[in-house]
Design a protein around this motif. Structure first.
Motif, mmCIF file in Angstrom:
data_model
loop_
_atom_site.group_PDB
_atom_site.id
_atom_site.type_symbol
_atom_site.label_atom_id
_atom_site.label_comp_id
_atom_site.label_asym_id
_atom_site.label_seq_id
_atom_site.Cartn_x
_atom_site.Cartn_y
_atom_site.Cartn_z
ATOM 1 N N ASN A 1 -8.704 -6.606 3.799
ATOM 2 C CA ASN A 1 -9.620 -5.604 4.349
ATOM 3 C C ASN A 1 -10.541 -5.063 3.262
ATOM 4 O O ASN A 1 -10.160 -4.199 2.473
ATOM 5 C CB ASN A 1 -8.825 -4.461 4.990
ATOM 6 C CG ASN A 1 -9.723 -3.466 5.698
ATOM 7 O OD1 ASN A 1 -10.889 -3.759 6.004
ATOM 8 N ND2 ASN A 1 -9.198 -2.285 5.971
ATOM 9 N N ALA B 1 -3.249 -3.419 4.561
ATOM 10 C CA ALA B 1 -3.124 -3.457 6.016
ATOM 11 C C ALA B 1 -2.109 -2.427 6.491
ATOM 12 O O ALA B 1 -1.265 -1.952 5.719
ATOM 13 C CB ALA B 1 -2.697 -4.853 6.464
ATOM 14 N N GLU C 1 1.554 -2.503 5.309
ATOM 15 C CA GLU C 1 1.696 -3.326 4.107
ATOM 16 C C GLU C 1 2.188 -2.449 2.952
ATOM 17 O O GLU C 1 1.516 -1.511 2.547
ATOM 18 C CB GLU C 1 0.366 -3.982 3.751
ATOM 19 C CG GLU C 1 0.466 -5.019 2.642
ATOM 20 C CD GLU C 1 -0.841 -5.766 2.419
ATOM 21 O OE1 GLU C 1 -0.786 -6.901 1.914
ATOM 22 O OE2 GLU C 1 -1.918 -5.219 2.744
#
Length: 348
Positions: free
Chosen positions: A26, A58, A61
Motif C-alpha cells: 500500500n 495492511a 499486518e
C-alpha cells in the motif's frame, strides 16, 4: 553510557553477510493526508514537510509478519538453508503489539529457527540497527560462533497516524511502514564491521512522549487517540540535538578507523526529514550523491530507515564491494545515538 569499538585482531571479525528490506504494497501519496488536514500550529514546521509517498502496512499486518517478509527476501536470494545456523535472534518493533514477550519468539518459530538467544530490543529507536549489530557481535563472540538474525519493523504509520483524530495533524504524513532483516556471523566471508560507537543520553528521554486528548495511559481504554506529543519547544530541542548527534557519532567512528569523514564512500542515516538530511551531509562535507535517502518514497521509517536506505543503494548499484559505508542515527528526542562503519563486500 558510551561504547566505542574497533576490531580486535585476536578475535574473528564480525561480518554483515547480507541485509534485505520489505515495504508493504500500500503506497500512500501525500494527497491522502492533505484531504484530512486540519488546523495545526505545527503545519509549517520544517520537521513536518511531507514526503511524496510512504507505505502503510495492511490491515492486521503485524511486526512479525513484516519481519518474516524481510527475512524471506534473504532466503529467496540465498536459498532456504541460509538461516540454518542462526543461534541469536534480535528484533525491534517501533510499536510492540505484544505486551510483555515481544515478537522475537514468534519470528524464530515462523522461520523454523531454534536459537539459543532471543532478545527484543526496544530502546534504541532510529539507531536500533547499529545498536543491534553491536549487540549481535558481542553475543556471537560470547557464544563462540553461530549466526545472528537482526529483524526490525516500523509498524506505526498505518496503526497510529491514520487514526481519525491523528491523520489531520502535520506529524501524520511523515512516517511510513516497513521492515528489514540482516544476517551477521563471525568469519571472513562478509562485510566486516570496522568500528562502532553508541551514546545514551537518558536526560532527554522525557522530551518524546505519547499523548491523547483526553489524556490517558496508552494501555487504558478511552476516546482519545494516541499520537506523539510535539510542541514548538520540544521540536527546537530535537532539531538542535539531532543536527549535532548524528555527525558527531559518525565522525567519532571515522576518526577511530582512520578515515576522514569527507573521504567516506557512503553515509547512511535515519530519514526523519529533509532538513536533517541536508544538515548531516553538510556537517561531514559530503555531496548529496554520497548520502543516499529514501525519504520521498518511504517517509520516516524510524529504525528501518538505515537498513532500507542501504539496501536500496546496494540494489541500484551505487554501493560497490570495497566501499566504506558509515551508518549513523539518533533516536527519539536525542536520548540515544549510534554509528557503525562497514566495508561492503557484496551480498554473501
Amino acid at each position: 553510557m558510551t561504547v566505542s569499538r574497533t576490531p580486535d585482531a585476536t578475535q574473528p571479525p564480525v561480518v554483515l553477510r547480507d541485509l534485505a528490506a520489505y515495504l508493504p504494497d500500500n503506497r500512500v501519496p501525500a494527497d491522502y493526508f492533505a484531504r484530512y488536514a486540519a488546523d495545526d500550529d505545527l503545519a509549517g514546521n520544517v520537521m513536518f514537510a511531507a514526503p511524496a509517498f510512504r507505505h502503510h502496512a495492511a490491515e492486521g499486518e503485524t511486526s512479525a509478519d513484516m519481519m518474516v517478509s524481510a527475512a524471506g527476501v534473504l532466503t529467496d536470494r540465498h536459498g532456504s538453508e541460509y538461516l540454518d545456523e542462526v543461534s541469536i535472534v534480535l528484533t525491534h518493533s517501533q510499536l510492540p503489539e505484544v505486551p510483555v514477550r515481544g515478537c522475537g519468539g514468534e519470528l524464530a518459530h515462523r522461520l523454523g529457527l531454534r536459537p539459543r538467544t532471543v532478545l527484543d530490543v526496544h530502546n534504541a529507536g532510529c539507531a536500533a540497527f547499529m545498536h543491534m549489530i553491536d549487540i549481535a557481535g558481542s553475543l556471537l563472540r560470547a557464544d563462540g560462533g553461530g549466526a545472528a538474525l537482526i529483524a526490525l519493523a516500523q509498524n506505526s504509520a498505518a496503526q497510529i497516524f491514520t487514526q481519525e483524530q491523528v491523520r489531520g495533524k502535520a506529524q501524520a504524513a511523515i512516517p511510513g511502514d516497513g521492515s528489514a532483516a540482516a544476517l551477521l556471523t563471525l568469519d571472513d566471508d562478509g562485510s566486516p564491521i570496522l568500528g562502532s560507537a553508541a551514546h545514551s543520553f537518558g536526560e532527554y528521554s522525557a522530551d518524546m512522549a505519547s499523548v491523547s486528548s483526553p489524556s490517558r495511559k496508552y494501555w487504558e481504554a478511552g476516546p482519545g487517540q494516541i499520537h506523539i506529543g510535539f510542541t514548538e519547544s520540544r521540536i527546537t530541542k530535537v532539531l538542535a540535538r539531532g543536527n549535532r548527534m548524528v555527525p558527531e557519532v559518525a565522525i567519532e567512528v571515522a576518526d577511530a578507523i582512520g578515515i576522514a569523514p569527507s573521504a567516506l564512500d557512503w553515509f547512511i542515516t535515519n530519514q526523519p526529514n529533509r532538513i536533517f538530511l541536508r544538515n548531516w551531509r553538510e556537517a561531514l562535507e559530503l555531496p548529496a550523491e554520497r548520502h543516499p535517502d529514501t525519504f520521498d518514497e518511504c517517509g520516516n521509517l524510524f529504525a528501518v530507515g538505515v537498513p532500507t536506505t542501504l539496501d536500496t543503494a546496494i540494489d541500484d548499484g551505487r554501493v560497490q564491494p570495497g566501499d566504506v559505508v558509515m551508518m549513523s542515527a539518533f533516536a527519539h528526542a536525542g536520548d540515544f545515538a549510534a554509528a557503525t562503519a562497514i566495508r561492503w563486500a557484496g551480498r554473501r
